[in-house]
Design a protein around this motif. Structure first.
Motif: not given
Length: 827
Positions: A541-550, A589-598
């Motif tokens: 699945g998608v995790p096998s394409l990622l270079p880490g873990k979420i 000028s372009y803040p980030v409010y949330q993101h995934w933890n890789l």
């Protein structure tokens, strides 16, 4: 041991003359009795014994003089390897004679037993030692030198072609001096000699005439990879041993650098030189003369600056794009630290300038693009960074070099090849049709404008859903955007992964869909921080394409502290779209409010950008086979599902000031869509491979090497492969297709690990070749002397004449004292 005039050894028979004269000169005295002298009878007997000892010593001296005279006239010679043992045996023999004479004299004078025993025991030990070394000399009778000094020779000349042979000293490179020395050696070989040149070509071919050998020598050139001299010496020994000529010689012309003798510790060359074998059933081969000629530069005169560790931000860009070149400058220890100038010069990419009217290649002159003055630090090193901008469409060649070359020019330059081509076709895979269409319009705003339904553009973007992954022909696309993925089956993920390994570029944009089936209605906020999502399982699945873990989400702190994007790899080609350093972009000028933890990134993964507060990656790149995967841990553009739940960042807005996010997204897709399946810059000796789709490119090319030689290469399996990359420089390909001439190419550089000016230690050569077989010369007179010694042995005649002169003086002294005392006794 051999003698130049063996017949003169018959003169040893003359040694009988002193003995005969001595016997004839002895007269029997008459006995007369005088009572008055009966008391001195005992004293007379003692004096007579002393005179007898002197007579025998004098007789032995005269016999040895005659023998030495005959031996000196016969001109004895021993092999060079036995010369030291021969001298030692002779010296010990002389000392043994003197000790024995001392013991005899003391006995004649009736000294004490202790006084006689000391020189007697010493003489016995010296005789044993002299006999041991004499036996060692005569036991190796097979190493006797040649008696015929006029016969033809089978000679193999081994030429070192390592990169350091290009070092220029006194206006000559080491290779030029080697060729001159080889010609000088061939001039001194007797008529009828056979010559083999062991140089750039792997095989050893014996030339029956001088002209053929000269032609072969002219073709020898400095290579970009250090040669193995031990292997070449072995080949030379096997080559000359096949000859029927009696004399077999191997000459090694080298600058004596350690890199070329790197295998000397592991190989014993003694059997190849002496012809001996550990197998008793194998017949012993003829001995070979090995002569090493040192053409190296004196250590105190060596100077060298080197460009090394070249890094390219990318090898392919879109037309008008740019790449960043990085390299290190290093000085040889002991060099004077001074300011140096680094230049970047590129050839104009003009298609019509490559071939002239007569069909011959016409290489355009490189034009200077940039120049930097570099001040090395106290350790003699410095870092260099030079941009190469506005690359024209097609294959671009350039050189990064020192403006003022030093004596070793081969490590002063890097040859570069960058391809500028339009990005390939992309496909956006997204379950939401509106989101997919929005991404496609961002990548190609011309979609659906003035185009027929059936028309396709090289820059067009297709939109597909996850359900159609098994039906997509990925070979048509150079990049895939997997936008806001939720789930993929193992087969779907494997299909995408296989396409990436074959050279594709995959961009995974993580968004609310990454929550997976655990969340309800895509409510990402329902996931607790630190929970594990999309873990890798047996299904892939998608995790096998990622270079880490979420592992969960990170949201901006409530205290108002901003989380913004921070570039990490500032020289990555993704940033080249900004045309200025990424640190100068107003990311605040372009803040980030949330993101995934890789987290738990693969060791080979590279973080391109991160977040200021969490220090977690925002963009990560991973190499998979010939392709690459880039992951963004926040969605861009914002998915439609976030319209009612709040944006993830301010990077995507409808404001005209929100260009950095758009440029970053577009630059990432361009980067993935323009990457080559195979590199364009190689090290010497590496097989170069270029992708060649015969539907788009010619099937046959003319390839021009850096030395000007041209050959024909054909495409096989949709690629061009070329293995003979021994010369550094630009390799150019010219093919003909329906639209006209197509120019392509690649570059080859010297691996800096193959360039070392460290000298080889003599003890290493002695271990491999043997102390007795090692002949090293630097000057021509030393070469001529050592060659003569190796061919015909070392002449012992001068030493014999010295000993003979000393014995003549000793004989004169002894005879004068003996006869004087005898006359006084008579009176």
């Amino acid at each position: 041991m051999t003698f130049l005039h063996v017949s003169l050894l018959a003169g040893c028979l003359a040694a009988l003359a002193p003995i005969i004269f001595h016997m004839l000169g002895r007269r029997q005295p008459k006995t007369l009795e005088f009572p008055a002298i009966r008391f001195v009878k005992k004293t007379a007997v003692e004096a007579q014994r002393g005179w007898s000892v002197k007579r025998w010593i004098l007789l032995a001296t005269r016999v040895l003089m005659v023998l030495l005279l005959a031996a000196a006239l016969a001109a004895p010679r021993v092999a060079s390897g036995l010369f030291a043992n021969s001298l030692l045996a002779g010296l010990l023999g002389i000392l043994a004679i003197l000790s024995s004479l001392a013991a005899i004299v003391l006995w004649g004078r009736k000294r004490g037993m202790l006084a006689i025993a000391i020189p007697a025991i010493l003489g016995l030990g010296l005789w044993l030692a002299a006999g041991f070394y004499g036996w060692a000399v005569f036991n190796r009778s097979s190493d006797t030198p040649l008696a015929n000094n006029q016969g033809p020779v089978c000679a193999a000349i081994v030429v070192d072609t390592s990169p350091t042979m290009g070092y220029k000293y006194l206006n000559h490179t080491r290779l030029e001096d080697a060729k001159e020395m080889a010609s000088w050696l061939m001039d001194r070989l007797p008529v009828g000699s056979e010559i083999a040149i062991i140089g750039s070509d792997a095989g050893g071919r014996v030339n029956q005439d001088r002209l053929s050998a000269e032609r072969q020598l002219d073709r020898v050139a400095v290579e970009g990879k250090a040669c193995d001299l031990i292997e070449r010496i072995t080949l030379a020994a096997d080559t000359v041993r096949k000859s029927k000529l009696e004399r077999r010689e191997v000459y090694v012309l080298s600058d004596m650098r350690k890199i070329a003798w790197r295998n000397a510790d592991n190989v014993d060359l003694n059997p190849f030189i002496t012809g001996e074998s550990t197998d008793a059933n194998v017949e012993k081969q003829p001995r070979i003369l090995l002569q090493i000629i040192d053409l190296g530069v004196p250590e105190k005169d060596i100077r060298n600056w080197a460009l090394e560790n070249l890094r390219l931000s990318s090898e392919s860009v879109v037309p008008g794009g740019s790449v960043t070149l990085q390299a290190d400058l290093r000085a040889l220890e002991g060099d004077i630290k001074e300011q140096l100038m680094i230049e970047l010069a590129a050839e104009p990419n003009e298609k019509k300038s490559v071939s002239g009217r007569d069909g011959q290649w016409q290489i355009p002159d490189a034009k200077l693009l940039d120049r930097q003055v570099v001040q090395p630090n106290e350790q003699g090193s410095a870092s260099i960074q030079i941009p190469w901008k506005d690359l024209a469409e097609g294959t671009n060649h350039a050189v990064l070099r020192l403006a003022r070359p030093d004596p070793l020019e081969i490590d002063n330059v890097y040859h570069l090849t960058i391809e500028a081509r339009e990005q390939g076709k992309s496909v956006v895979i997204c379950d939401d049709a509106n989101d997919g269409q929005l991404v496609a319009l961002m990548l190609d705003p011309s979609i659906g404008v003035g185009k027929d339904k059936g028309s396709e553009s090289a820059n067009s973007v297709d939109v597909e859903t996850r359900a159609r992954i098994s039906h997509i022909d990925f070979s048509k696309y150079s990049s895939v955007v997997l936008f806001n993925p939720s789930e993929l089956t193992g087969d779907e993920a494997d299909r995408i992964a296989g396409w990436v390994r074959n050279g594709g570029g995959l961009l995974i944009v993580l968004g609310p869909g990454a929550v997976g089936p655990q969340a309800i209605n895509g409510n990402a906020s329902a996931i607790a921080a630190g929970s594990t999502l999309l873990e890798k399982g047996a299904q892939g699945g998608v995790p096998s394409l990622l270079p880490g873990k979420i592992r969960g989400l990170t949201k901006s702190p409530m205290d108002g502290t901003l989380t913004v994007l921070r570039p990490v790899l500032a020289n990555h080609p993704i940033w080249s779209i900004f045309e200025r350093p990424p640190e100068e972009i107003p990311w605040v000028s372009y803040p980030v409010y949330q993101h995934w933890n890789l987290v738990d990134l693969d060791p080979a993964a590279s973080v391109i950008a991160s977040y200021t507060q969490s220090e977690l990656p925002m963009m990560v790149e991973s190499i998979r086979g010939s392709g690459r995967v880039v992951v963004m841990t926040l969605p861009y553009p914002e998915p439609s599902v976030t319209a009612s739940k709040g944006a993830w960042s301010e990077l995507y807005t409808t404001s005209s000031d929100a260009w950095p996010g758009f440029a970053l997204f577009l630059g990432t897709v361009r980067y993935l869509a323009t990457q080559n399946k195979h590199p364009l810059n190689y090290n010497v000796g590496t097989t170069a491979v270029l992708e060649n789709n015969t539907k788009e490119f010619p099937k046959t090319y003319e390839l021009r090497q850096p030395n000007g030689e041209e050959i024909r290469v054909d495409s096989e399996d949709e690629s061009i492969s070329y293995s003979f990359t021994q010369q550094p420089g630009h390799y150019r390909l010219r093919g003909i297709r329906a639209r006209g001439v197509l120019n392509r190419g690649f570059s080859v550089n010297v691996d800096r690990n193959e360039v070392s000016l460290e000298s080889v230690d003599r003890s290493v050569l002695e271990k491999s070749i043997g102390v007795e077989n090692l002949l090293i010369a630097k000057e021509r007179d030393q070469v001529q002397s050592s060659i003569g010694e190796g061919r015909y042995g070392r002449d012992l005649t001068p030493f014999l004449w010295v000993i003979l002169a000393m014995m003549v003086m000793a004989e004169q002294t002894m005879s004068s004292r003996f006869y004087t005392s005898k006359r006084k006794g008579k009176s």
